[in-house]
Write a protein that holds these residues in place. Sequence first.
Motif, PDB file in Angstrom:
ATOM      1  N   ASP A 195     -17.003  14.442   0.266  1.00 17.01           N
ATOM      2  CA  ASP A 195     -16.200  14.314   1.229  1.00 17.01           C
ATOM      3  C   ASP A 195     -14.699  13.642   0.678  1.00 17.01           C
ATOM      4  OD1 ASP A 195     -18.614  13.537   3.822  1.00 17.01           O
ATOM      5  OD2 ASP A 195     -18.222  15.612   2.759  1.00 17.01           O
ATOM      6  N   MET A 196     -13.591  14.445   1.336  1.00 21.62           N
ATOM      7  CA  MET A 196     -12.586  13.676   0.908  1.00 21.62           C
ATOM      8  C   MET A 196     -11.549  13.245   1.883  1.00 21.62           C
ATOM      9  SD  MET A 196     -12.699  13.921  -2.639  1.00 21.62           S
ATOM     10  CE  MET A 196     -10.819  13.798  -2.870  1.00 21.62           C
ATOM     11  N   GLY A 197     -10.890  12.137   1.722  1.00 17.95           N
ATOM     12  CA  GLY A 197      -9.875  11.568   2.715  1.00 17.95           C
ATOM     13  C   GLY A 197      -8.493  11.359   2.225  1.00 17.95           C
ATOM     14  N   TRP A 198      -7.595  11.329   3.192  1.00 16.74           N
ATOM     15  CA  TRP A 198      -6.111  10.683   2.835  1.00 16.74           C
ATOM     16  C   TRP A 198      -6.036   9.633   3.845  1.00 16.74           C
ATOM     17  CZ3 TRP A 198      -2.824  12.110  -0.955  1.00 16.74           C
ATOM     18  CH2 TRP A 198      -2.916  13.366  -1.605  1.00 16.74           C
ATOM     19  N   PHE A 199      -5.242   8.552   3.063  1.00 18.95           N
ATOM     20  CA  PHE A 199      -5.093   7.439   3.907  1.00 18.95           C
ATOM     21  C   PHE A 199      -3.549   7.050   3.535  1.00 18.95           C
ATOM     22  CE2 PHE A 199      -8.994   5.845   5.578  1.00 18.95           C
ATOM     23  CZ  PHE A 199      -9.833   6.339   4.847  1.00 18.95           C
ATOM     24  N   ASN A 215       2.175  -2.904   7.097  1.00 14.82           N
ATOM     25  CA  ASN A 215       0.855  -2.401   7.915  1.00 14.82           C
ATOM     26  C   ASN A 215      -0.221  -2.449   7.356  1.00 14.82           C
ATOM     27  OD1 ASN A 215       3.230  -1.979   9.790  1.00 14.82           O
ATOM     28  ND2 ASN A 215       2.935   0.163   9.803  1.00 14.82           N
ATOM     29  N   GLU A 216      -1.274  -2.308   7.935  1.00 14.83           N
ATOM     30  CA  GLU A 216      -2.610  -2.077   7.444  1.00 14.83           C
ATOM     31  C   GLU A 216      -2.708  -0.594   7.109  1.00 14.83           C
ATOM     32  OE1 GLU A 216      -5.164  -5.511  10.263  1.00 14.83           O
ATOM     33  OE2 GLU A 216      -5.674  -3.210  10.127  1.00 14.83           O
ATOM     34  N   ARG A 217      -3.754  -0.377   6.319  1.00 16.80           N
ATOM     35  CA  ARG A 217      -4.017   0.785   5.692  1.00 16.80           C
ATOM     36  C   ARG A 217      -4.493   1.813   6.961  1.00 16.80           C
ATOM     37  NH1 ARG A 217      -8.186   0.807   1.394  1.00 16.80           N
ATOM     38  NH2 ARG A 217      -6.603   0.782   0.093  1.00 16.80           N
ATOM     39  N   GLU A 218      -3.960   3.037   7.147  1.00 16.49           N
ATOM     40  CA  GLU A 218      -4.291   4.065   8.322  1.00 16.49           C
ATOM     41  C   GLU A 218      -5.093   5.287   7.734  1.00 16.49           C
ATOM     42  OE1 GLU A 218      -0.599   5.374  10.075  1.00 16.49           O
ATOM     43  OE2 GLU A 218      -1.790   6.354  11.922  1.00 16.49           O
ATOM     44  N   ARG A 235      10.076   9.727  10.697  1.00 10.96           N
ATOM     45  CA  ARG A 235      10.353   8.469   9.955  1.00 10.96           C
ATOM     46  C   ARG A 235       9.270   7.732   9.862  1.00 10.96           C
ATOM     47  NH1 ARG A 235      15.472   5.063  11.094  1.00 10.96           N
ATOM     48  NH2 ARG A 235      14.746   4.058   9.127  1.00 10.96           N
ATOM     49  N   GLU A 236       8.242   7.483  10.803  1.00 12.65           N
ATOM     50  CA  GLU A 236       7.177   6.612  10.861  1.00 12.65           C
ATOM     51  C   GLU A 236       6.062   7.307  10.028  1.00 12.65           C
ATOM     52  OE1 GLU A 236       8.650   8.180  13.498  1.00 12.65           O
ATOM     53  OE2 GLU A 236       7.284   8.665  15.198  1.00 12.65           O
ATOM     54  N   ASP A 237       6.216   8.434   9.668  1.00 16.75           N
ATOM     55  CA  ASP A 237       5.072   8.840   8.451  1.00 16.75           C
ATOM     56  C   ASP A 237       5.733   8.244   6.975  1.00 16.75           C
ATOM     57  OD1 ASP A 237       5.644  12.096  10.075  1.00 16.75           O
ATOM     58  OD2 ASP A 237       3.989  10.532  10.259  1.00 16.75           O
ATOM     59  N   THR A 238       6.626   7.256   6.864  1.00 18.10           N
ATOM     60  CA  THR A 238       6.971   6.979   5.594  1.00 18.10           C
ATOM     61  C   THR A 238       5.900   5.920   5.281  1.00 18.10           C
ATOM     62  OG1 THR A 238       9.184   7.233   5.908  1.00 18.10           O
ATOM     63  CG2 THR A 238       8.588   5.504   4.345  1.00 18.10           C
ATOM     64  N   ALA A 239       5.214   6.207   3.976  1.00 17.85           N
ATOM     65  CA  ALA A 239       4.192   5.216   3.560  1.00 17.85           C
ATOM     66  C   ALA A 239       3.854   5.627   2.061  1.00 17.85           C
ATOM     67  CB  ALA A 239       3.069   5.357   4.545  1.00 17.85           C
ATOM     68  N   VAL A 240       2.927   5.025   1.500  1.00 17.63           N
ATOM     69  CA  VAL A 240       2.141   5.271   0.364  1.00 17.63           C
ATOM     70  C   VAL A 240       1.019   6.030   0.680  1.00 17.63           C
ATOM     71  CG1 VAL A 240       1.067   4.578  -1.847  1.00 17.63           C
ATOM     72  CG2 VAL A 240       3.242   3.440  -1.163  1.00 17.63           C
ATOM     73  N   SER A 274     -13.424   7.799   8.892  1.00 14.29           N
ATOM     74  CA  SER A 274     -12.220   7.266   8.807  1.00 14.29           C
ATOM     75  C   SER A 274     -12.006   6.083   8.396  1.00 14.29           C
ATOM     76  CB  SER A 274     -11.520   7.428  10.243  1.00 14.29           C
ATOM     77  OG  SER A 274     -12.223   6.558  11.106  1.00 14.29           O
ATOM     78  N   VAL A 275     -13.364   5.303   7.917  1.00 15.51           N
ATOM     79  CA  VAL A 275     -13.318   3.742   7.583  1.00 15.51           C
ATOM     80  C   VAL A 275     -13.116   3.900   5.910  1.00 15.51           C
ATOM     81  CG1 VAL A 275     -14.848   1.904   7.566  1.00 15.51           C
ATOM     82  CG2 VAL A 275     -15.034   3.602   9.461  1.00 15.51           C
ATOM     83  N   ALA A 276     -12.021   3.212   5.747  1.00 10.97           N
ATOM     84  CA  ALA A 276     -11.699   3.004   4.365  1.00 10.97           C
ATOM     85  C   ALA A 276     -12.751   2.460   3.469  1.00 10.97           C
ATOM     86  CB  ALA A 276     -10.199   2.297   4.196  1.00 10.97           C
ATOM     87  N   ARG A 277     -13.231   1.474   3.855  1.00  9.01           N
ATOM     88  CA  ARG A 277     -14.132   0.791   3.075  1.00  9.01           C
ATOM     89  C   ARG A 277     -15.354   1.611   2.593  1.00  9.01           C
ATOM     90  NH1 ARG A 277     -14.923  -1.729   8.077  1.00  9.01           N
ATOM     91  NH2 ARG A 277     -17.190  -1.304   8.981  1.00  9.01           N
ATOM     92  N   GLN A 278     -15.523   2.639   3.496  1.00  5.69           N
ATOM     93  CA  GLN A 278     -16.741   3.321   2.970  1.00  5.69           C
ATOM     94  C   GLN A 278     -16.493   4.364   1.869  1.00  5.69           C
ATOM     95  OE1 GLN A 278     -17.636   5.258   6.784  1.00  5.69           O
ATOM     96  NE2 GLN A 278     -19.667   4.000   6.921  1.00  5.69           N
ATOM     97  N   TYR A 279     -15.476   4.431   1.490  1.00  7.41           N
ATOM     98  CA  TYR A 279     -14.866   5.341   0.457  1.00  7.41           C
ATOM     99  C   TYR A 279     -15.131   4.726  -0.902  1.00  7.41           C
ATOM    100  CZ  TYR A 279     -12.928   8.874   3.632  1.00  7.41           C
ATOM    101  OH  TYR A 279     -12.844   9.815   4.573  1.00  7.41           O
TER     102      TYR A 279
END
Length: 123
Positions: free
Chosen positions: A32-36, A42-45, A87-92, A105-110
């Motif tokens: 499974d693949m995700g984008w963050f 800010n924290e990772r979203e 504008r609020e989509d600006t991020a890495v 959606s839990v980053a630490r599980q990836y």
Amino acid sequence: VQLQASGGGLVQAGGSLRLSCAASGRTFRYYDMGWFRRAPGNEREFVAAINWSATNTYYGDSVKGRFTISRDGAKNTVYLQMNSLKREDTAVYSCAAVRGTGLTSVARQYEYWGQGTQVTVSS
């Protein structure tokens, strides 16, 4: 699994971009693949996720209806089509892979992460 994200850039508000995440490794098809994303300060979203068979997707509330995640098994690539950018989509933006948890959606599980690609939305 190695992941390489690309496609970021500068775009005006209301515009579109498509991010790509190219994966190497024969077992990619089972992940499974995700984008963050992470904006400065800010924290990772969580942004979006897609299951290994591309039959199920999951989106963060802030991007629902504007972003679409997809994957091409033949090309070992996952895409994030971003429309009506704000504008609020600006991020890495970073892509990640996980196996065996179901869509999450839990980053630490990836398990695997690609390097990020910068998206900047100007007003």
